[in-house]
Design an enzyme around this catalytic site. Structure first.
Site, mmCIF file in Angstrom:
data_model
loop_
_atom_site.group_PDB
_atom_site.id
_atom_site.type_symbol
_atom_site.label_atom_id
_atom_site.label_comp_id
_atom_site.label_asym_id
_atom_site.label_seq_id
_atom_site.Cartn_x
_atom_site.Cartn_y
_atom_site.Cartn_z
ATOM 1 N N ARG A 125 -5.473 -39.113 -24.771
ATOM 2 C CA ARG A 125 -4.186 -38.453 -24.528
ATOM 3 C C ARG A 125 -3.506 -38.137 -25.857
ATOM 4 N NH1 ARG A 125 -3.593 -41.504 -19.147
ATOM 5 N NH2 ARG A 125 -3.195 -43.432 -20.244
ATOM 6 N N PHE A 138 -6.346 -33.326 -11.915
ATOM 7 C CA PHE A 138 -6.522 -34.753 -11.582
ATOM 8 C C PHE A 138 -5.540 -35.569 -12.437
ATOM 9 C CE2 PHE A 138 -10.588 -32.560 -11.212
ATOM 10 C CZ PHE A 138 -10.968 -32.833 -9.911
ATOM 11 N N ASP A 143 -2.871 -32.663 -8.637
ATOM 12 C CA ASP A 143 -3.595 -33.808 -8.074
ATOM 13 C C ASP A 143 -3.530 -33.647 -6.563
ATOM 14 O OD1 ASP A 143 -4.308 -36.893 -9.327
ATOM 15 O OD2 ASP A 143 -4.107 -36.722 -7.153
ATOM 16 N N SER A 144 -4.572 -34.111 -5.863
ATOM 17 C CA SER A 144 -4.552 -33.942 -4.413
ATOM 18 C C SER A 144 -3.597 -34.936 -3.741
ATOM 19 C CB SER A 144 -5.963 -34.105 -3.843
ATOM 20 O OG SER A 144 -6.471 -35.350 -4.238
ATOM 21 N N ALA A 146 0.658 -30.595 -5.569
ATOM 22 C CA ALA A 146 -0.265 -31.491 -4.846
ATOM 23 C C ALA A 146 -1.265 -30.607 -4.106
ATOM 24 C CB ALA A 146 0.514 -32.360 -3.873
ATOM 25 N N ASP A 178 -10.173 -34.497 -15.491
ATOM 26 C CA ASP A 178 -10.433 -35.943 -15.517
ATOM 27 C C ASP A 178 -10.612 -36.435 -14.081
ATOM 28 O OD1 ASP A 178 -10.704 -38.563 -16.332
ATOM 29 O OD2 ASP A 178 -8.552 -38.915 -16.563
ATOM 30 N N CYS A 233 -15.866 -40.577 -15.550
ATOM 31 C CA CYS A 233 -15.716 -42.032 -15.662
ATOM 32 C C CYS A 233 -16.723 -42.754 -14.770
ATOM 33 C CB CYS A 233 -14.283 -42.459 -15.335
ATOM 34 S SG CYS A 233 -13.770 -41.990 -13.693
HETATM 35 N N1 SAH Z 1 -6.094 -38.208 -15.669
HETATM 36 C C1 SAH Z 1 -5.473 -39.339 -15.042
HETATM 37 C C2 SAH Z 1 -6.441 -40.184 -14.226
HETATM 38 C C3 SAH Z 1 -7.180 -39.432 -13.151
HETATM 39 S S1 SAH Z 1 -7.734 -40.438 -11.846
HETATM 40 C C4 SAH Z 1 -4.741 -40.160 -16.095
HETATM 41 O O1 SAH Z 1 -4.758 -39.836 -17.288
HETATM 42 O O2 SAH Z 1 -4.136 -41.151 -15.709
HETATM 43 C C5 SAH Z 1 -8.328 -39.296 -10.712
HETATM 44 C C6 SAH Z 1 -7.273 -38.594 -9.879
HETATM 45 O O3 SAH Z 1 -7.935 -37.565 -9.134
HETATM 46 C C7 SAH Z 1 -6.560 -39.426 -8.836
HETATM 47 O O4 SAH Z 1 -5.180 -39.390 -9.080
HETATM 48 C C8 SAH Z 1 -6.875 -38.771 -7.484
HETATM 49 O O5 SAH Z 1 -5.749 -38.723 -6.608
HETATM 50 C C9 SAH Z 1 -7.257 -37.378 -7.893
HETATM 51 N N2 SAH Z 1 -8.179 -36.649 -7.008
HETATM 52 C C10 SAH Z 1 -9.248 -37.115 -6.343
HETATM 53 N N3 SAH Z 1 -9.901 -36.130 -5.699
HETATM 54 C C11 SAH Z 1 -9.216 -34.982 -5.962
HETATM 55 C C12 SAH Z 1 -9.382 -33.605 -5.609
HETATM 56 N N4 SAH Z 1 -10.397 -33.215 -4.853
HETATM 57 N N5 SAH Z 1 -8.497 -32.716 -6.069
HETATM 58 C C13 SAH Z 1 -7.466 -33.108 -6.872
HETATM 59 N N6 SAH Z 1 -7.262 -34.381 -7.229
HETATM 60 C C14 SAH Z 1 -8.104 -35.308 -6.789
#
Ligand code: SAH
Length: 388
Positions: free
Chosen positions: A207, A223, A245-246, A272, A292, A332
Protein backbone atom coordinates in the site's frame (compact mmCIF):
# COMPACT_ATOMS: atom_id res chain seq x y z
CA UNK A 1 6.65 -42.86 10.18
CA UNK A 2 6.90 -45.16 7.21
CA UNK A 3 10.47 -45.99 6.30
CA UNK A 4 11.90 -43.25 4.03
CA UNK A 5 9.05 -40.84 4.77
CA UNK A 6 11.04 -39.08 7.48
CA UNK A 7 13.17 -37.18 4.94
CA UNK A 8 11.10 -34.00 4.94
CA UNK A 9 11.16 -33.97 8.73
CA UNK A 10 14.93 -34.24 8.72
CA UNK A 11 14.79 -31.05 6.63
CA UNK A 12 12.55 -29.49 9.30
CA UNK A 13 9.40 -29.32 7.23
CA UNK A 14 6.65 -28.79 9.83
CA UNK A 15 3.87 -30.88 8.25
CA UNK A 16 3.38 -34.65 8.41
CA UNK A 17 0.91 -36.00 5.88
CA UNK A 18 -1.36 -38.84 6.94
CA UNK A 19 0.01 -41.09 4.18
CA UNK A 20 3.49 -40.97 5.72
CA UNK A 21 2.35 -42.52 8.99
CA UNK A 22 3.03 -46.24 9.46
CA UNK A 23 1.06 -46.64 12.65
CA UNK A 24 -0.43 -44.81 15.58
CA UNK A 25 0.48 -46.34 18.93
CA UNK A 26 -2.12 -45.87 21.62
CA UNK A 27 -5.20 -43.72 21.56
CA UNK A 28 -4.95 -40.24 20.11
CA UNK A 29 -7.60 -37.57 19.65
CA UNK A 30 -7.54 -34.52 17.43
CA UNK A 31 -5.57 -31.77 19.13
CA UNK A 32 -3.47 -34.12 21.26
CA UNK A 33 0.29 -33.89 21.35
CA UNK A 34 1.86 -36.58 19.15
CA UNK A 35 5.42 -37.77 19.42
CA UNK A 36 6.70 -38.84 16.03
CA UNK A 37 9.38 -41.48 15.58
CA UNK A 38 11.04 -43.06 12.54
CA UNK A 39 10.71 -46.71 11.57
CA UNK A 40 13.54 -47.56 14.00
CA UNK A 41 11.83 -45.75 16.86
CA UNK A 42 14.15 -42.71 16.87
CA UNK A 43 12.59 -39.39 17.89
CA UNK A 44 11.79 -37.05 15.01
CA UNK A 45 9.39 -34.40 16.22
CA UNK A 46 6.54 -33.45 18.49
CA UNK A 47 3.39 -31.68 17.34
CA UNK A 48 -0.37 -31.33 17.32
CA UNK A 49 -2.26 -34.25 15.88
CA UNK A 50 -5.16 -33.44 13.58
CA UNK A 51 -7.59 -35.27 11.35
CA UNK A 52 -7.09 -34.59 7.68
CA UNK A 53 -4.41 -34.76 5.06
CA UNK A 54 -1.94 -32.95 7.32
CA UNK A 55 -1.92 -35.27 10.31
CA UNK A 56 0.67 -33.58 12.51
CA UNK A 57 1.81 -29.96 12.63
CA UNK A 58 5.21 -29.92 14.22
CA UNK A 59 5.90 -27.73 17.23
CA UNK A 60 9.42 -28.94 18.02
CA UNK A 61 12.13 -31.04 16.42
CA UNK A 62 13.75 -31.70 19.80
CA UNK A 63 11.98 -33.62 22.54
CA UNK A 64 10.21 -31.19 24.86
CA UNK A 65 7.02 -30.61 26.78
CA UNK A 66 4.46 -28.43 25.07
CA UNK A 67 3.57 -26.33 28.07
CA UNK A 68 3.46 -22.73 29.30
CA UNK A 69 7.22 -22.42 29.01
CA UNK A 70 7.08 -23.49 25.36
CA UNK A 71 4.45 -20.90 24.39
CA UNK A 72 6.04 -18.11 26.40
CA UNK A 73 9.36 -18.83 24.72
CA UNK A 74 7.92 -18.85 21.18
CA UNK A 75 5.87 -15.69 21.72
CA UNK A 76 8.85 -13.95 23.33
CA UNK A 77 10.91 -14.73 20.21
CA UNK A 78 8.11 -13.56 17.90
CA UNK A 79 7.76 -10.29 19.82
CA UNK A 80 11.52 -9.69 19.90
CA UNK A 81 11.61 -10.09 16.12
CA UNK A 82 8.83 -7.50 15.65
CA UNK A 83 10.70 -5.19 17.98
CA UNK A 84 13.87 -5.64 15.88
CA UNK A 85 12.01 -4.71 12.71
CA UNK A 86 10.59 -1.62 14.36
CA UNK A 87 6.94 -2.51 14.75
CA UNK A 88 6.30 -2.79 18.48
CA UNK A 89 6.92 0.85 19.34
CA UNK A 90 6.20 2.82 16.23
CA UNK A 91 4.36 6.14 16.16
CA UNK A 92 3.26 5.70 12.54
CA UNK A 93 2.17 2.05 12.65
CA UNK A 94 0.50 0.23 15.51
CA UNK A 95 -1.05 -2.63 13.51
CA UNK A 96 1.11 -5.66 12.80
CA UNK A 97 1.19 -9.44 12.85
CA UNK A 98 2.80 -10.81 15.99
CA UNK A 99 2.45 -14.53 15.21
CA UNK A 100 2.32 -15.92 11.70
CA UNK A 101 1.79 -19.68 12.05
CA UNK A 102 4.64 -21.81 10.76
CA UNK A 103 6.65 -18.62 10.12
CA UNK A 104 6.90 -18.25 13.90
CA UNK A 105 7.12 -21.93 14.79
CA UNK A 106 3.48 -21.98 15.87
CA UNK A 107 1.51 -23.75 13.12
CA UNK A 108 -2.21 -23.08 13.34
CA UNK A 109 -1.89 -19.78 15.23
CA UNK A 110 -2.28 -16.23 13.98
CA UNK A 111 -2.11 -13.14 16.21
CA UNK A 112 -2.56 -9.60 14.90
CA UNK A 113 -2.10 -6.53 17.08
CA UNK A 114 -4.23 -3.40 16.63
CA UNK A 115 -3.17 -0.57 18.91
CA UNK A 116 -2.53 -2.95 21.80
CA UNK A 117 -5.46 -5.31 21.17
CA UNK A 118 -4.35 -8.84 20.26
CA UNK A 119 -6.74 -10.61 17.90
CA UNK A 120 -6.04 -14.33 18.11
CA UNK A 121 -7.14 -16.88 15.52
CA UNK A 122 -6.64 -20.59 16.02
CA UNK A 123 -6.77 -22.83 12.98
CA UNK A 124 -6.20 -26.16 14.72
CA UNK A 125 -7.81 -27.97 17.61
CA UNK A 126 -4.43 -28.33 19.32
CA UNK A 127 -3.84 -24.58 19.33
CA UNK A 128 -7.36 -23.96 20.58
CA UNK A 129 -6.87 -26.39 23.43
CA UNK A 130 -3.66 -24.58 24.35
CA UNK A 131 -5.35 -21.15 24.31
CA UNK A 132 -4.79 -20.47 28.02
CA UNK A 133 -1.03 -20.90 27.59
CA UNK A 134 -1.16 -18.53 24.62
CA UNK A 135 -3.15 -15.89 26.52
CA UNK A 136 -0.84 -16.09 29.53
CA UNK A 137 2.20 -15.80 27.27
CA UNK A 138 0.76 -12.71 25.55
CA UNK A 139 0.06 -11.00 28.88
CA UNK A 140 3.55 -11.78 30.10
CA UNK A 141 5.39 -10.81 26.93
CA UNK A 142 3.48 -7.65 26.01
CA UNK A 143 3.05 -6.36 29.58
CA UNK A 144 1.36 -2.98 29.90
CA UNK A 145 1.22 -2.48 26.15
CA UNK A 146 -1.44 -5.20 25.88
CA UNK A 147 -4.93 -3.71 26.24
CA UNK A 148 -7.09 -6.71 25.41
CA UNK A 149 -7.14 -10.16 23.83
CA UNK A 150 -9.98 -11.09 21.49
CA UNK A 151 -10.22 -14.74 20.50
CA UNK A 152 -11.77 -15.00 17.06
CA UNK A 153 -11.71 -18.71 16.28
CA UNK A 154 -15.41 -19.28 15.61
CA UNK A 155 -14.92 -19.57 11.89
CA UNK A 156 -11.42 -21.01 11.72
CA UNK A 157 -11.58 -24.31 13.59
CA UNK A 158 -12.52 -27.61 11.95
CA UNK A 159 -16.30 -27.79 12.13
CA UNK A 160 -16.31 -31.52 12.88
CA UNK A 161 -14.22 -31.09 16.01
CA UNK A 162 -17.40 -29.83 17.73
CA UNK A 163 -15.57 -27.34 19.95
CA UNK A 164 -18.16 -24.62 19.31
CA UNK A 165 -15.92 -21.71 20.27
CA UNK A 166 -17.46 -18.27 20.58
CA UNK A 167 -15.65 -15.13 19.59
CA UNK A 168 -14.99 -13.14 22.74
CA UNK A 169 -12.68 -10.98 24.81
CA UNK A 170 -10.62 -13.28 27.01
CA UNK A 171 -8.57 -10.48 28.56
CA UNK A 172 -9.48 -6.81 28.95
CA UNK A 173 -12.53 -5.31 27.31
CA UNK A 174 -13.49 -3.82 23.98
CA UNK A 175 -11.94 -0.40 23.47
CA UNK A 176 -14.48 2.40 23.12
CA UNK A 177 -13.31 3.35 19.67
CA UNK A 178 -11.34 0.93 17.58
CA UNK A 179 -8.91 2.92 15.48
CA UNK A 180 -5.46 1.76 14.45
CA UNK A 181 -2.70 3.40 12.46
CA UNK A 182 -0.65 2.26 9.51
CA UNK A 183 2.12 4.45 8.08
CA UNK A 184 0.38 7.42 9.66
CA UNK A 185 -3.03 6.67 8.11
CA UNK A 186 -5.99 5.71 10.29
CA UNK A 187 -8.46 2.87 9.93
CA UNK A 188 -11.16 1.07 11.91
CA UNK A 189 -10.07 -2.55 12.33
CA UNK A 190 -13.31 -4.48 12.57
CA UNK A 191 -12.17 -7.67 14.29
CA UNK A 192 -15.62 -8.39 15.68
CA UNK A 193 -17.49 -8.47 12.36
CA UNK A 194 -14.85 -8.13 9.66
CA UNK A 195 -13.03 -10.78 7.65
CA UNK A 196 -9.96 -12.52 9.09
CA UNK A 197 -8.75 -10.46 12.05
CA UNK A 198 -10.41 -7.28 10.76
CA UNK A 199 -7.82 -5.77 8.44
CA UNK A 200 -5.26 -7.11 6.00
CA UNK A 201 -2.01 -6.04 7.61
CA UNK A 202 -0.07 -8.05 5.04
CA UNK A 203 -0.50 -5.37 2.35
CA UNK A 204 1.10 -2.60 4.45
CA UNK A 205 4.25 -2.18 2.36
CA UNK A 206 2.50 -2.69 -0.95
CA UNK A 207 0.00 0.00 0.00
CA UNK A 208 2.90 2.33 0.77
CA UNK A 209 4.22 1.63 -2.73
CA UNK A 210 0.94 2.57 -4.40
CA UNK A 211 1.14 5.96 -2.76
CA UNK A 212 4.31 6.65 -4.77
CA UNK A 213 2.57 5.91 -8.06
CA UNK A 214 -0.74 7.67 -7.48
CA UNK A 215 -0.02 11.33 -8.17
CA UNK A 216 -2.41 12.68 -10.78
CA UNK A 217 -3.82 9.24 -11.60
CA UNK A 218 -7.35 7.87 -11.81
CA UNK A 219 -7.24 4.85 -9.55
CA UNK A 220 -9.46 1.76 -9.51
CA UNK A 221 -9.16 -0.33 -6.35
CA UNK A 222 -10.82 -3.69 -7.06
CA UNK A 223 -11.58 -5.98 -4.10
CA UNK A 224 -11.01 -3.01 -1.79
CA UNK A 225 -12.30 -4.61 1.46
CA UNK A 226 -11.52 -1.89 4.04
CA UNK A 227 -10.13 0.48 1.41
CA UNK A 228 -6.45 0.38 2.38
CA UNK A 229 -5.14 0.92 -1.13
CA UNK A 230 -7.68 3.70 -1.67
CA UNK A 231 -6.69 5.99 1.19
CA UNK A 232 -2.98 5.53 0.45
CA UNK A 233 -3.62 6.49 -3.20
CA UNK A 234 -5.48 9.57 -1.99
CA UNK A 235 -2.56 10.61 0.20
CA UNK A 236 -0.34 10.05 -2.83
CA UNK A 237 -2.25 12.72 -4.73
CA UNK A 238 -4.57 10.64 -6.91
CA UNK A 239 -7.01 12.59 -9.08
CA UNK A 240 -9.81 10.29 -8.14
CA UNK A 241 -10.16 6.84 -6.57
CA UNK A 242 -12.93 4.34 -7.23
CA UNK A 243 -13.20 1.47 -4.72
CA UNK A 244 -15.13 -1.69 -5.61
CA UNK A 245 -16.05 -4.74 -3.54
CA UNK A 246 -18.97 -7.15 -3.78
CA UNK A 247 -19.65 -6.84 -0.06
CA UNK A 248 -21.83 -3.93 1.10
CA UNK A 249 -20.19 -4.10 4.49
CA UNK A 250 -16.74 -3.75 2.92
CA UNK A 251 -17.91 -0.67 1.03
CA UNK A 252 -19.24 0.84 4.25
CA UNK A 253 -15.91 0.17 5.96
CA UNK A 254 -14.01 1.67 3.02
CA UNK A 255 -16.15 4.80 3.12
CA UNK A 256 -15.65 5.27 6.85
CA UNK A 257 -11.90 4.71 6.59
CA UNK A 258 -11.58 7.22 3.75
CA UNK A 259 -13.68 9.70 5.74
CA UNK A 260 -11.46 9.20 8.80
CA UNK A 261 -8.41 10.31 6.82
CA UNK A 262 -9.89 12.63 4.19
CA UNK A 263 -13.19 14.05 5.45
CA UNK A 264 -15.52 15.30 2.69
CA UNK A 265 -12.99 14.60 -0.03
CA UNK A 266 -14.86 14.49 -3.36
CA UNK A 267 -12.15 12.40 -5.02
CA UNK A 268 -13.47 9.11 -3.63
CA UNK A 269 -16.27 6.95 -5.01
CA UNK A 270 -17.26 3.46 -3.87
CA UNK A 271 -19.46 0.80 -5.43
CA UNK A 272 -20.70 -2.51 -4.03
CA UNK A 273 -20.65 -4.76 -7.07
CA UNK A 274 -19.15 -7.95 -8.42
CA UNK A 275 -15.67 -7.24 -9.79
CA UNK A 276 -16.22 -8.96 -13.12
CA UNK A 277 -19.51 -7.16 -13.66
CA UNK A 278 -18.04 -3.78 -12.74
CA UNK A 279 -15.15 -4.16 -15.13
CA UNK A 280 -17.50 -5.18 -17.94
CA UNK A 281 -19.83 -2.28 -17.40
CA UNK A 282 -17.73 0.70 -16.40
CA UNK A 283 -17.08 3.45 -18.91
CA UNK A 284 -14.66 5.29 -16.63
CA UNK A 285 -10.98 5.49 -17.61
CA UNK A 286 -8.27 4.35 -15.21
CA UNK A 287 -4.52 4.64 -15.26
CA UNK A 288 -3.79 2.79 -12.03
CA UNK A 289 -5.63 -0.41 -11.17
CA UNK A 290 -5.28 -2.62 -8.09
CA UNK A 291 -6.45 -6.24 -8.27
CA UNK A 292 -6.31 -7.92 -4.89
CA UNK A 293 -8.84 -10.74 -5.12
CA UNK A 294 -9.55 -13.27 -2.36
CA UNK A 295 -7.81 -16.66 -2.54
CA UNK A 296 -9.67 -18.18 -5.49
CA UNK A 297 -7.85 -21.48 -4.91
CA UNK A 298 -7.78 -22.87 -1.41
CA UNK A 299 -6.75 -26.36 -2.58
CA UNK A 300 -4.64 -27.76 -5.39
CA UNK A 301 -7.60 -29.57 -6.97
CA UNK A 302 -9.32 -26.29 -7.78
CA UNK A 303 -6.17 -24.58 -9.00
CA UNK A 304 -7.07 -24.70 -12.69
CA UNK A 305 -10.44 -23.09 -12.19
CA UNK A 306 -8.90 -20.47 -9.95
CA UNK A 307 -6.29 -19.66 -12.56
CA UNK A 308 -9.05 -19.11 -15.12
CA UNK A 309 -10.62 -16.57 -12.78
CA UNK A 310 -7.32 -14.77 -12.18
CA UNK A 311 -6.61 -14.75 -15.94
CA UNK A 312 -9.99 -13.28 -16.83
CA UNK A 313 -9.57 -10.58 -14.25
CA UNK A 314 -6.04 -9.65 -15.25
CA UNK A 315 -6.83 -9.71 -18.97
CA UNK A 316 -9.75 -7.37 -18.45
CA UNK A 317 -7.70 -4.99 -16.28
CA UNK A 318 -4.90 -4.93 -18.85
CA UNK A 319 -7.37 -4.25 -21.65
CA UNK A 320 -9.02 -1.35 -19.91
CA UNK A 321 -5.97 0.44 -18.48
CA UNK A 322 -4.85 3.67 -20.19
CA UNK A 323 -1.49 3.74 -22.01
CA UNK A 324 1.27 4.43 -19.49
CA UNK A 325 -0.90 2.94 -16.76
CA UNK A 326 0.16 0.89 -13.77
CA UNK A 327 -1.36 -2.40 -12.61
CA UNK A 328 -0.84 -3.74 -9.10
CA UNK A 329 -1.92 -7.37 -9.29
CA UNK A 330 -1.90 -9.90 -6.44
CA UNK A 331 -2.71 -13.45 -5.47
CA UNK A 332 -2.91 -14.57 -1.86
CA UNK A 333 -3.56 -18.26 -2.65
CA UNK A 334 -0.96 -20.44 -1.03
CA UNK A 335 -1.30 -23.02 -3.81
CA UNK A 336 -0.58 -20.49 -6.58
CA UNK A 337 3.22 -20.32 -6.66
CA UNK A 338 5.17 -17.25 -7.69
CA UNK A 339 6.03 -18.93 -11.01
CA UNK A 340 2.45 -19.99 -11.75
CA UNK A 341 1.21 -16.52 -10.87
CA UNK A 342 3.71 -14.88 -13.19
CA UNK A 343 2.83 -17.24 -16.04
CA UNK A 344 -0.85 -16.40 -15.53
CA UNK A 345 -0.09 -12.66 -15.76
CA UNK A 346 2.07 -13.35 -18.83
CA UNK A 347 -0.85 -15.07 -20.62
CA UNK A 348 -3.21 -12.28 -19.59
CA UNK A 349 -0.85 -9.67 -21.05
CA UNK A 350 -0.52 -11.62 -24.30
CA UNK A 351 -4.27 -12.04 -24.52
CA UNK A 352 -4.82 -8.32 -23.93
CA UNK A 353 -2.14 -7.55 -26.57
CA UNK A 354 -0.38 -4.98 -24.40
CA UNK A 355 3.33 -4.35 -23.90
CA UNK A 356 3.94 -4.93 -20.23
CA UNK A 357 7.03 -4.45 -18.08
CA UNK A 358 7.50 -5.71 -14.54
CA UNK A 359 8.45 -2.82 -12.25
CA UNK A 360 8.27 -4.56 -8.88
CA UNK A 361 7.83 -8.08 -7.56
CA UNK A 362 5.96 -7.95 -4.29
CA UNK A 363 5.46 -10.28 -1.38
CA UNK A 364 4.35 -10.24 2.24
CA UNK A 365 6.07 -7.97 4.80
CA UNK A 366 8.59 -9.05 7.42
CA UNK A 367 5.98 -9.49 10.16
CA UNK A 368 4.62 -12.38 8.02
CA UNK A 369 7.93 -14.25 7.95
CA UNK A 370 8.51 -17.35 5.85
CA UNK A 371 10.04 -20.28 7.65
CA UNK A 372 12.81 -21.28 5.25
CA UNK A 373 11.95 -24.96 5.71
CA UNK A 374 8.29 -24.27 4.83
CA UNK A 375 8.19 -22.57 1.44
CA UNK A 376 4.38 -22.91 1.38
CA UNK A 377 4.40 -20.00 3.83
CA UNK A 378 5.12 -17.60 0.97
CA UNK A 379 1.47 -17.02 0.14
CA UNK A 380 1.26 -13.41 -1.01
CA UNK A 381 2.67 -12.50 -4.38
CA UNK A 382 2.20 -9.43 -6.47
CA UNK A 383 3.51 -7.72 -9.56
CA UNK A 384 3.55 -4.04 -10.39
CA UNK A 385 3.30 -3.66 -14.15
CA UNK A 386 3.84 -0.76 -16.47
CA UNK A 387 1.37 -1.04 -19.31
CA UNK A 388 2.50 0.70 -22.49
N1 SAH B 1 -7.33 -5.26 -0.91
C1 SAH B 1 -7.89 -5.48 0.40
C2 SAH B 1 -8.08 -6.95 0.73
C3 SAH B 1 -8.93 -7.71 -0.26
S1 SAH B 1 -9.69 -9.13 0.41
C4 SAH B 1 -7.04 -4.77 1.44
O1 SAH B 1 -6.02 -4.14 1.12
O2 SAH B 1 -7.41 -4.84 2.60
C5 SAH B 1 -10.73 -9.64 -0.85
C6 SAH B 1 -12.03 -8.86 -0.98
O3 SAH B 1 -12.67 -9.30 -2.18
C7 SAH B 1 -13.06 -9.07 0.11
O4 SAH B 1 -13.37 -7.83 0.69
C8 SAH B 1 -14.30 -9.64 -0.59
O5 SAH B 1 -15.52 -9.09 -0.11
C9 SAH B 1 -14.08 -9.22 -2.02
N2 SAH B 1 -14.69 -10.05 -3.07
C10 SAH B 1 -14.79 -11.39 -3.12
N3 SAH B 1 -15.33 -11.80 -4.28
C11 SAH B 1 -15.59 -10.67 -5.00
C12 SAH B 1 -16.14 -10.40 -6.30
N4 SAH B 1 -16.53 -11.39 -7.09
N5 SAH B 1 -16.25 -9.13 -6.70
C13 SAH B 1 -15.83 -8.11 -5.90
N6 SAH B 1 -15.31 -8.30 -4.68
C14 SAH B 1 -15.20 -9.54 -4.22
Amino acid sequence: MKRGKEQSLLRFHPWIFSGAIAKICGKIDEGDIAEVVDSEGNFLAVGHYQIGSIAVRVLSFVPREINQEFYTERITIAYAMRRQIGLTDNEQTNAYRLVHGEGDGLPGLVIDIYDGVAVVQMHSVGMYQDRKYIETALIEVMGASLKAIYNKSEGTLPFKAGLNPTNSYVFGTAPEIKVARENGLLFYPDWEKGQKTGFFVDQRENRALIERYSKGRNVLNMFCYTGGFSFYAMRGGANMVHSVDSSERAIELTKSNVELNFPNDPRHQATAMDAFKFMQETTQKFDLIVLDPPAFAKHLNVLNNALKGYRRLNTKALEMIEPGGILFTFSCSQVVSKEVFRTMVFSSAAKACRNVRILHQLTQPADHPINIYHPEGEYLKGLVLYVE
